[in-house]
Design a protein around this motif. Structure first.
Motif, mmCIF file in Angstrom:
data_model
loop_
_atom_site.group_PDB
_atom_site.id
_atom_site.type_symbol
_atom_site.label_atom_id
_atom_site.label_comp_id
_atom_site.label_asym_id
_atom_site.label_seq_id
_atom_site.Cartn_x
_atom_site.Cartn_y
_atom_site.Cartn_z
ATOM 1 N N GLY A 39 54.955 2.978 74.444
ATOM 2 C CA GLY A 39 54.796 3.073 75.899
ATOM 3 C C GLY A 39 54.776 1.703 76.559
ATOM 4 O O GLY A 39 55.442 1.478 77.581
ATOM 5 N N TYR A 40 54.032 0.774 75.976
ATOM 6 C CA TYR A 40 54.003 -0.592 76.508
ATOM 7 C C TYR A 40 55.392 -1.238 76.434
ATOM 8 O O TYR A 40 55.821 -1.921 77.372
ATOM 9 C CB TYR A 40 53.005 -1.464 75.743
ATOM 10 C CG TYR A 40 51.566 -1.293 76.147
ATOM 11 C CD1 TYR A 40 51.122 -1.623 77.425
ATOM 12 C CD2 TYR A 40 50.629 -0.821 75.235
ATOM 13 C CE1 TYR A 40 49.798 -1.480 77.789
ATOM 14 C CE2 TYR A 40 49.296 -0.676 75.586
ATOM 15 C CZ TYR A 40 48.887 -1.004 76.865
ATOM 16 O OH TYR A 40 47.573 -0.863 77.219
ATOM 17 N N ALA A 45 57.707 0.402 79.011
ATOM 18 C CA ALA A 45 57.383 -0.095 80.358
ATOM 19 C C ALA A 45 57.915 -1.512 80.534
ATOM 20 O O ALA A 45 58.506 -1.836 81.577
ATOM 21 C CB ALA A 45 55.870 -0.060 80.578
ATOM 22 N N THR A 48 61.765 -1.322 80.798
ATOM 23 C CA THR A 48 62.154 -0.687 82.062
ATOM 24 C C THR A 48 61.972 -1.634 83.243
ATOM 25 O O THR A 48 62.900 -1.857 84.030
ATOM 26 C CB THR A 48 61.343 0.596 82.293
ATOM 27 O OG1 THR A 48 61.580 1.498 81.204
ATOM 28 C CG2 THR A 48 61.713 1.267 83.605
ATOM 29 N N VAL A 49 60.767 -2.196 83.364
ATOM 30 C CA VAL A 49 60.484 -3.070 84.510
ATOM 31 C C VAL A 49 61.333 -4.336 84.437
ATOM 32 O O VAL A 49 61.910 -4.766 85.439
ATOM 33 C CB VAL A 49 58.977 -3.403 84.592
ATOM 34 C CG1 VAL A 49 58.704 -4.416 85.693
ATOM 35 C CG2 VAL A 49 58.174 -2.138 84.829
#
Length: 174
Positions: A155-156, A159, A162-163
């Motif tokens: 998840g980290y 993220a 993605t960002v």
């Protein structure tokens, strides 16, 4: 405040979210160790180190989120910690899931930290391994601790990718 995805890294709140979630994970790890008497193995300690990298990234990013150099340091720490943590958690989960493939593999007794940063000596309550990598002492919904840490680090990492990707794409259009 414009909350479009590419601008998130320039806001303290975004870096605070990274910091507080990672800090909560570290607190949970210490609760599992001291509150539930679960012994961390060397792989657990390495995953804690990766979580500390995420905490560091959040703290650095919060200091001056509009400063390019500060953001680069925070980005690198976030990306390296998330991806390295995921790889370590995956390896640990594999050791637990396939013990026959790792029959002769034994965990190290001491972490392999650089000589200039012996975290296991400075903070033995957090970074000193006392458990066995192959033991599954805790499970939730069928996943052991490294299984859940794989999901969390993924998840980290997702993220981060993605960002970071969104930011690069949006900034290139300008």
């Amino acid at each position: 405040m414009n909350l479009s995805l590419e601008k998130w890294p320039t806001y303290r709140l975004a870096w605070f979210a990274l910091f507080i979630t990672a800090f909560t994970l570290e607190a949970a790890a210490l609760f599992f160790q001291y509150g539930m008497d679960l012994k961390p193995c060397i792989m657990c300690v390495y995953q804690r180190t990766a979580v500390m990298g995420l905490i560091f990234a959040g703290l650095v990013g919060m200091t001056m989120p509009k400063n390019f150099i500060v953001r680069v340091v925070a980005w690198v720490s976030w990306g390296v910690s998330a991806i390295w943590g995921f790889l370590i958690a995956q390896e640990h989960a594999d050791i637990q899931a396939n013990p026959e493939d790792h029959f002769f593999l034994t965990c190290d007794f001491l972490p392999n930290y650089p000589s200039w940063m012996p975290l296991h000596e400075w903070f033995p309550q957090v970074f000193n391994p006392t458990g066995d990598c192959g033991n599954i002492d805790w499970q939730f919904i069928g996943l052991s601790m490294p299984g859940w840490m794989s999901v969390i680090f993924l998840g980290y990492a997702a993220a981060f990718i993605t960002v970071f990707s969104w930011r690069l794409l949006k900034l290139r259009k300008i």
